[in-house]
Scaffold this motif. Structure first.
Motif, PDB file in Angstrom:
ATOM      1  N   PRO A  20       0.817  -1.217   0.000  1.00  9.26           N
ATOM      2  CA  PRO A  20       0.000   0.000   0.000  1.00  9.26           C
ATOM      3  C   PRO A  20       0.848   1.264   0.000  1.00  9.26           C
ATOM      4  N   ASP A  42      -3.033   5.040  -1.517  1.00  6.09           N
ATOM      5  CA  ASP A  42      -4.138   4.159  -1.139  1.00  6.09           C
ATOM      6  C   ASP A  42      -4.792   4.607   0.159  1.00  6.09           C
ATOM      7  N   GLY A  96      -8.546  -1.939   3.721  1.00  4.64           N
ATOM      8  CA  GLY A  96      -8.230  -3.353   3.842  1.00  4.64           C
ATOM      9  C   GLY A  96      -9.455  -4.248   3.790  1.00  4.64           C
ATOM     10  N   VAL A 134      -3.810  -0.605   7.351  1.00  8.89           N
ATOM     11  CA  VAL A 134      -3.730  -0.745   5.902  1.00  8.89           C
ATOM     12  C   VAL A 134      -2.648  -1.732   5.488  1.00  8.89           C
ATOM     13  N   GLY A 135      -1.870  -2.213   6.460  1.00  4.34           N
ATOM     14  CA  GLY A 135      -0.815  -3.170   6.156  1.00  4.34           C
ATOM     15  C   GLY A 135       0.475  -2.549   5.709  1.00  4.34           C
TER      16      GLY A 135
END
Length: 312
Positions: free
Chosen positions: A27, A115, A142, A210-211
């Motif tokens: 991301p 993102d 996500g 969001v990772g």
């Protein structure tokens, strides 16, 4: 994680200093600070976020722009050159004035490719705000509602916006269908260390959601109780307005629950006579309240979020 410092050209003789972490493959997140020149909280928090990311495992790319509006920051004023509010001119214009060119560069290079957008604001010198995370109510992160990510932040107030007025960084992201969040707190020309920590922990929590980063111990747990408010778009140029000039004495505080018609303060003239009682136009939560003493007709006294609220 190695930081890569870059300069983003926003026009002749005007570059924006950004720092990037990560190498893609995940991301892309943009973190902005200093859109308004009297909101140093976001600037300091953005630098602190960059310090934290220097020792974190970043997946994808996190781009931090601590000083989004150098002219306004240099002047120490909310607005930039020509008294233009940068947060009202997105997505900008490469052939426009200084603020329009800054907005265009940020929109094109930092918002459109991302993102997730996180914009760090505060109440500035004139106002007070409760610590809060505002976000797009209908956005996901996500694959889950953005509200779920907002709940993990350390902010006691979560403001879910069904829509936002055009011209802001977050409204440009919203128009593109991207998830976005902004933080607010404090104001009054002062800063508490606890608020600064809350900003940084909030950013790290959203980056985790969001990772973009692995869990960071500094992020800490969310508060035991969060109040979700709805209604309004967070436009600080609108709200309950003063109709007279004088000195404002508040009877409510930022974060208070008020009923429609309830007094939230009064204006006094220089002879001590009360010239105006300022009342809440609707029931809800006081999300912004005038702090600076001297006021003038047409200036915003307070923002009261819509009545829809519940404990998380």
């Amino acid at each position: 994680m190695t930081a890569v410092k870059e300069r983003l050209a926003a026009g002749p003789g005007l570059d924006l200093d950004v720092v990037r972490f990560g190498s893609g493959g995940g991301p892309a997140v943009t973190v902005l600070g200093g859109v308004h020149g009297d909101e140093l909280e976001g600037v300091l928090a953005a630098y602190r976020v960059a310090d934290e990311l220097a020792s974190a495992n970043v997946h994808g790319t996190v781009t931090v722009l601590p000083r989004a509006n150098p002219p306004a920051l240099a002047a120490g004023t909310r607005h930039g050159e020509g008294d233009v509010n940068l947060a009202r001119v997105f997505p900008g214009d490469p052939g426009g004035d200084v603020s329009a060119r800054i907005a265009h560069a940020i929109a094109r290079e930092l918002i459109e490719p991302c993102d997730l957008l996180i914009d760090l604001h505060s109440a500035g010198r004139r106002y007070r705000m409760p610590p809060m995370c505002g976000f797009g109510a209908d956005r996901t992160l996500g694959g889950r509602p953005l509200l779920d990510a907002a709940r993990t932040t350390p902010f006691p107030y979560l403001w879910a916006h069904a829509s936002v007025a055009p011209g802001r960084s977050v409204s440009h992201a919203d128009a593109l269908g991207k998830p976005w969040a902004y933080f607010e707190s404090g104001g009054g020309g002062a800063l508490r260390e606890a608020d600064l920590d809350r900003y940084v922990r909030g950013v790290l929590r959203l980056l985790e959601a969001v990772g973009a980063v692995e869990p960071v111990s500094f992020a800490g747990p969310p508060p035991g109780r969060q109040t979700i408010v709805t209604g309004g778009d967070g436009d600080t140029d609108t709200g309950v307005l003063f109709t007279t000039a004088g000195a404002f004495a508040s009877s409510a505080a930022a974060g208070d629950a008020v009923a429609a018609g309830q007094p939230i303060g009064a204006v006094y003239d220089d002879a001590g006579r009360r010239t105006e009682v300022v009342r809440a136009a609707s029931s809800g939560i006081v999300m912004m309240l005038r702090h600076e003493l001297r006021v003038a007709p047409g200036e915003v006294a307070a923002i009261v979020a819509g009545a829809g609220r519940r404990a998380a």
